[in-house]
Design a protein around this motif. Structure first.
Motif, PDB file in Angstrom:
ATOM      1  N   ALA A 287       0.838  -1.243  -0.019  1.00  0.00           N
ATOM      2  CA  ALA A 287       0.256  -0.079   0.136  1.00  0.00           C
ATOM      3  C   ALA A 287       1.054   1.197  -0.054  1.00  0.00           C
ATOM      4  O   ALA A 287       0.434   2.190  -0.779  1.00  0.00           O
ATOM      5  N   ILE A 288       2.073   1.209   0.778  1.00  0.00           N
ATOM      6  CA  ILE A 288       2.898   2.323   0.803  1.00  0.00           C
ATOM      7  C   ILE A 288       3.533   2.719  -0.534  1.00  0.00           C
ATOM      8  O   ILE A 288       3.653   3.721  -1.118  1.00  0.00           O
ATOM      9  N   GLY A 289       3.816   1.654  -1.308  1.00  0.00           N
ATOM     10  CA  GLY A 289       4.431   1.446  -2.644  1.00  0.00           C
ATOM     11  C   GLY A 289       3.234   2.237  -3.520  1.00  0.00           C
ATOM     12  O   GLY A 289       3.625   2.933  -4.289  1.00  0.00           O
ATOM     13  N   VAL A 290       2.191   1.732  -3.502  1.00  0.00           N
ATOM     14  CA  VAL A 290       1.191   2.466  -4.159  1.00  0.00           C
ATOM     15  C   VAL A 290       0.964   3.908  -3.882  1.00  0.00           C
ATOM     16  O   VAL A 290       1.104   4.847  -4.882  1.00  0.00           O
ATOM     17  N   ILE A 291       0.742   4.273  -2.730  1.00  0.00           N
ATOM     18  CA  ILE A 291       0.884   5.661  -2.329  1.00  0.00           C
ATOM     19  C   ILE A 291       2.209   6.514  -3.006  1.00  0.00           C
ATOM     20  O   ILE A 291       1.907   7.443  -3.432  1.00  0.00           O
ATOM     21  N   GLU A 292       3.195   5.987  -2.873  1.00  0.00           N
ATOM     22  CA  GLU A 292       4.271   6.685  -3.447  1.00  0.00           C
ATOM     23  C   GLU A 292       4.361   6.563  -4.985  1.00  0.00           C
ATOM     24  O   GLU A 292       4.586   7.510  -5.709  1.00  0.00           O
ATOM     25  N   GLY A 293       3.778   5.447  -5.596  1.00  0.00           N
ATOM     26  CA  GLY A 293       3.490   5.546  -7.225  1.00  0.00           C
ATOM     27  C   GLY A 293       2.868   6.598  -7.708  1.00  0.00           C
ATOM     28  O   GLY A 293       2.719   6.720  -8.761  1.00  0.00           O
ATOM     29  N   LEU A 294       1.834   7.086  -6.719  1.00  0.00           N
ATOM     30  CA  LEU A 294       1.031   8.276  -7.276  1.00  0.00           C
ATOM     31  C   LEU A 294       1.539   9.436  -7.467  1.00  0.00           C
ATOM     32  O   LEU A 294       1.307  10.305  -8.101  1.00  0.00           O
ATOM     33  N   ARG A 295       2.993   9.503  -7.296  1.00  0.00           N
ATOM     34  CA  ARG A 295       3.670  10.770  -7.520  1.00  0.00           C
ATOM     35  C   ARG A 295       3.964  10.809  -8.883  1.00  0.00           C
ATOM     36  O   ARG A 295       4.327  12.075  -9.438  1.00  0.00           O
ATOM     37  N   TYR A 296       4.126   9.568  -9.373  1.00  0.00           N
ATOM     38  CA  TYR A 296       4.158   9.848 -10.935  1.00  0.00           C
ATOM     39  C   TYR A 296       3.211  10.434 -11.875  1.00  0.00           C
ATOM     40  O   TYR A 296       3.358  10.608 -12.830  1.00  0.00           O
ATOM     41  N   SER A 297       1.984  10.541 -11.003  1.00  0.00           N
ATOM     42  CA  SER A 297       0.787  11.170 -11.516  1.00  0.00           C
ATOM     43  C   SER A 297       0.671  12.763 -10.887  1.00  0.00           C
ATOM     44  O   SER A 297      -0.518  12.936 -10.722  1.00  0.00           O
ATOM     45  N   CYS A 298       1.616  13.215 -10.180  1.00  0.00           N
ATOM     46  CA  CYS A 298       1.662  14.282  -9.579  1.00  0.00           C
ATOM     47  C   CYS A 298       0.742  14.528  -8.319  1.00  0.00           C
ATOM     48  O   CYS A 298       0.349  15.290  -7.902  1.00  0.00           O
ATOM     49  N   VAL A 299       0.538  13.166  -7.494  1.00  0.00           N
ATOM     50  CA  VAL A 299      -0.175  13.045  -6.289  1.00  0.00           C
ATOM     51  C   VAL A 299       0.807  12.971  -5.382  1.00  0.00           C
ATOM     52  O   VAL A 299       1.303  11.771  -5.132  1.00  0.00           O
ATOM     53  N   LYS A 300       1.177  13.702  -4.472  1.00  0.00           N
ATOM     54  CA  LYS A 300       2.154  13.633  -3.295  1.00  0.00           C
ATOM     55  C   LYS A 300       1.133  13.601  -2.034  1.00  0.00           C
ATOM     56  O   LYS A 300       0.827  14.473  -1.636  1.00  0.00           O
ATOM     57  N   ILE A 301       1.563  12.548  -1.268  1.00  0.00           N
ATOM     58  CA  ILE A 301       1.066  12.464   0.231  1.00  0.00           C
ATOM     59  C   ILE A 301       2.137  12.524   1.167  1.00  0.00           C
ATOM     60  O   ILE A 301       3.199  11.716   1.345  1.00  0.00           O
ATOM     61  N   ARG A 302       1.658  13.264   1.990  1.00  0.00           N
ATOM     62  CA  ARG A 302       2.739  13.366   3.357  1.00  0.00           C
ATOM     63  C   ARG A 302       3.035  12.275   3.972  1.00  0.00           C
ATOM     64  O   ARG A 302       2.057  11.378   4.204  1.00  0.00           O
ATOM     65  N   LYS A 303       4.351  12.308   4.647  1.00  0.00           N
ATOM     66  CA  LYS A 303       4.808  11.107   5.390  1.00  0.00           C
ATOM     67  C   LYS A 303       4.027  10.989   6.442  1.00  0.00           C
ATOM     68  O   LYS A 303       3.398   9.846   7.135  1.00  0.00           O
ATOM     69  N   GLY A 304       3.499  11.907   7.244  1.00  0.00           N
ATOM     70  CA  GLY A 304       2.548  11.852   8.327  1.00  0.00           C
ATOM     71  C   GLY A 304       1.179  11.257   8.138  1.00  0.00           C
ATOM     72  O   GLY A 304       0.638  10.578   8.787  1.00  0.00           O
ATOM     73  N   ALA A 305       0.655  11.556   6.752  1.00  0.00           N
ATOM     74  CA  ALA A 305      -0.577  11.120   6.520  1.00  0.00           C
ATOM     75  C   ALA A 305      -0.483   9.570   6.206  1.00  0.00           C
ATOM     76  O   ALA A 305      -1.392   8.815   6.378  1.00  0.00           O
ATOM     77  N   ILE A 306       0.682   9.308   5.769  1.00  0.00           N
ATOM     78  CA  ILE A 306       0.860   7.653   5.646  1.00  0.00           C
ATOM     79  C   ILE A 306       1.109   7.014   7.004  1.00  0.00           C
ATOM     80  O   ILE A 306       0.177   5.852   7.042  1.00  0.00           O
ATOM     81  N   ARG A 307       1.687   7.505   7.822  1.00  0.00           N
ATOM     82  CA  ARG A 307       1.902   6.982   9.138  1.00  0.00           C
ATOM     83  C   ARG A 307       0.379   6.903   9.774  1.00  0.00           C
ATOM     84  O   ARG A 307      -0.126   5.889  10.356  1.00  0.00           O
ATOM     85  N   LYS A 308      -0.247   8.045   9.619  1.00  0.00           N
ATOM     86  CA  LYS A 308      -1.644   8.015  10.556  1.00  0.00           C
ATOM     87  C   LYS A 308      -2.599   6.971   9.812  1.00  0.00           C
ATOM     88  O   LYS A 308      -3.367   6.262  10.398  1.00  0.00           O
ATOM     89  N   GLY A 309      -2.624   7.163   8.351  1.00  0.00           N
ATOM     90  CA  GLY A 309      -3.504   6.412   7.645  1.00  0.00           C
ATOM     91  C   GLY A 309      -3.401   4.688   7.980  1.00  0.00           C
ATOM     92  O   GLY A 309      -4.311   4.104   8.069  1.00  0.00           O
ATOM     93  N   LEU A 310      -2.127   4.547   7.980  1.00  0.00           N
ATOM     94  CA  LEU A 310      -1.927   3.148   8.330  1.00  0.00           C
ATOM     95  C   LEU A 310      -2.473   2.671   9.787  1.00  0.00           C
ATOM     96  O   LEU A 310      -3.165   1.480  10.060  1.00  0.00           O
ATOM     97  N   CYS A 311      -2.057   3.560  10.697  1.00  0.00           N
ATOM     98  CA  CYS A 311      -2.447   3.320  12.054  1.00  0.00           C
ATOM     99  C   CYS A 311      -4.125   3.472  12.240  1.00  0.00           C
ATOM    100  O   CYS A 311      -4.542   2.437  12.940  1.00  0.00           O
ATOM    101  N   ASP A 312      -4.652   4.040  11.457  1.00  0.00           N
ATOM    102  CA  ASP A 312      -6.053   4.132  11.207  1.00  0.00           C
ATOM    103  C   ASP A 312      -7.071   3.249  10.902  1.00  0.00           C
ATOM    104  O   ASP A 312      -8.023   2.852  10.942  1.00  0.00           O
ATOM    105  N   THR A 313      -6.484   2.237   9.951  1.00  0.00           N
ATOM    106  CA  THR A 313      -6.797   1.613   9.126  1.00  0.00           C
ATOM    107  C   THR A 313      -7.565   0.337   9.863  1.00  0.00           C
ATOM    108  O   THR A 313      -7.145  -0.303  10.711  1.00  0.00           O
TER     109      THR A 313
END
Length: 464
Positions: A287-313
């Motif tokens: 899932a982190i790979g997918v989120i980082e892969g969005l950068r190639y489509s100019c969608v950048k997700i903050r590291k804090g959001a990645i950490r929080k999103g994983l913990c909230d899931t």
């Protein structure tokens, strides 16, 4: 004419539902051309969406949930389409946005389509569906095709920023494969649905890798057996897709109750998730790979959001604890590989005196393989069946547990009551074998608990 929710649900049930049929001619029954042809008659709502597409055998739903929660934590409105469901088929269609209060047990499927929205969209879709089924050269639409179309309409109406789509079966011919996603993910591939997808890992992987269609699309793959990995790599070369693999390009390192991931662009130390099992950490890494892969489509997700999103899931039905003293744990493991992962997760995360296994398996699954993996985990076995035509008779499983205390319950409620009567406060009741069993047990357990609490409260008020 506007249908009520009850009428809409009954209408949707009139379509053939291959999830409930153990054996059917897959390639003659499932046609991608049919859903494409139908969507063209309702102005192709999927083309208004930016999407992420997930295929695989194990962990598709968990991976999809991780992705959706990370996007939600970054402020996006996210459409989440998954299958099958645990208790309510509205769980399949969800829109996640900023949450105002934490979910509680029994209410984890936040954002699922409302009854009024489902009734309204079904009423809106019905004339087009019925006209199409009368004239279609590809045959009538299935339940999954109609429901996928409804999901696309709902996500377009709700103006979701990104839609996360889990394949229903396979990938190449799946109704969700009409999307041209920004990123694809392939979760671990193992033997399942061999009657439909093929007898070898290579054949199964070819169907799953069919979601990879476009040059330049980013593909994230979980660690795979050599045979499956070879097929995915070849498909990416053929289409010009860019492949990143967990274990090679993305690395996951265990660190006690936490774990760390070295991604494509960043490192994420000391991550924590609620979902139990090492396999869920692999799903989180994909899932982190997918989120980082969005950068190639100019969608950048903050590291804090990645950490929080994983913990909230939250993803109910996957090594989910329903109660303690005694422990009641449910899991939708339905093939040999997922049974092995469940056994490992139970041994690593729980302490108990005796384990009571409540087991029901669909008759088209690898019954011998599942039972073999779980047999040495159990002290007592209660064999049962879910309320579905696909369920194997519990008597068919009896011979796989020679030497164990064995009981048969003809339905899930009977199995639950028997397990409750047997379990001591230090024991663990593990309910598994299929998502049908896990979902039905979960609904029965939570409903019974509510009734008992309500009865106890009324009794207390009466005595006061």
């Amino acid at each position: 004419m506007m249908m009520s929710y009850r009428e809409a649900a009954a209408y949707l049930e009139t379509f053939i539902n291959y999830e409930k049929i153990p054996c059917y001619p897959y390639k003659r029954s499932v046609k991608l051309e049919r859903i494409r042809d139908f969507l063209a008659t309702i102005d192709n709502p999927h083309r208004a969406l930016r999407g992420i597409h997930i295929a695989g055998t194990k962990g598709k739903g968990s991976t999809s949930a991780f992705i959706a929660f990370m996007l939600r934590a970054s402020g996006y409105r996210v459409g989440l389409y998954t299958s099958p469901h645990l208790s309510d088929f509205r769980e399949r269609i969800r829109v996640l946005s900023a949450r105002t209060q934490p979910a509680s047990l029994g209410q984890e499927f936040e954002g699922m389509i409302t009854k009024s929205a489902l009734a309204r969209l079904s009423s809106q879709l019905k004339p087009a569906v019925e006209k199409y089924c009368r004239i279609s050269k590809y045959g009538p639409l299935s339940f999954f095709e109609v429901y996928t179309s409804l999901a696309f309409l709902y996500f377009k109406e709700r103006k979701v920023d990104i839609a996360v789509l889990e394949t229903g079966l396979g990938g190449r011919l799946d109704a969700t494969n009409v999307m041209d996603p920004l990123v694809c993910a392939i979760t671990p591939i193992s033997y399942e649905h061999i009657r439909q997808l093929g007898n070898t890992l290579a054949e199964i992987a070819k169907e799953k890798a069919g979601i990879i269609k476009s040059a330049g699309v980013i593909v994230i793959s979980a660690p795979q057996d050599k045979e499956a990995a070879s097929v995915i790599r070849r498909r990416c070369r053929q289409t010009g897709a860019q492949l990143f693999e967990v274990g090679r390009d993305i690395r996951c390192k265990e660190n006690g109750k936490a774990f760390s991931v070295k991604g494509l662009f960043n490192e994420y130390p000391h991550l924590k998730i609620k979902l139990l099992g090492v396999h869920q950490r692999i799903n989180a890494s994909v899932a982190i790979g997918v989120i980082e892969g969005l950068r190639y489509s100019c969608v950048k997700i903050r590291k804090g959001a990645i950490r929080k999103g994983l913990c909230d899931t939250l993803w109910p039905g996957r090594c989910e604890v329903l109660a303690k003293k005694p422990l009641f744990v449910i899991d939708g493991a339905q093939n040999m590989a997922s049974a092995w992962a469940l056994k490992k997760a139970v041994r690593e995360n729980f302490r108990y005196k005796n384990l009571i296994l409540v087991l029901g398996i669909s008759r088209d699954k690898d019954k011998a393989g599942i039972c073999r993996e779980l047999s040495n985990l159990a002290d007592t076995v209660i064999l049962t069946r879910a309320h579905t035509p696909r369920a194997a008779a519990p008597q068919q499983l009896y011979g796989y547990f020679v030497g164990k205390k064995r009981f048969i319950a003809e339905d899930i409620k009977g199995a639950m009551l028997l397990a409750e009567a047997m379990a001591g406060k230090d024991d663990l009741v593990l309910v598994t074998g299929s998502l049908f069993v896990a979902g039905e047990f979960r609904r029965c357990f939570l409903d019974t608990r509510k009734q008992r609490l309500s009865g106890a409260l009324k009794k207390k008020i009466y005595h006061v």
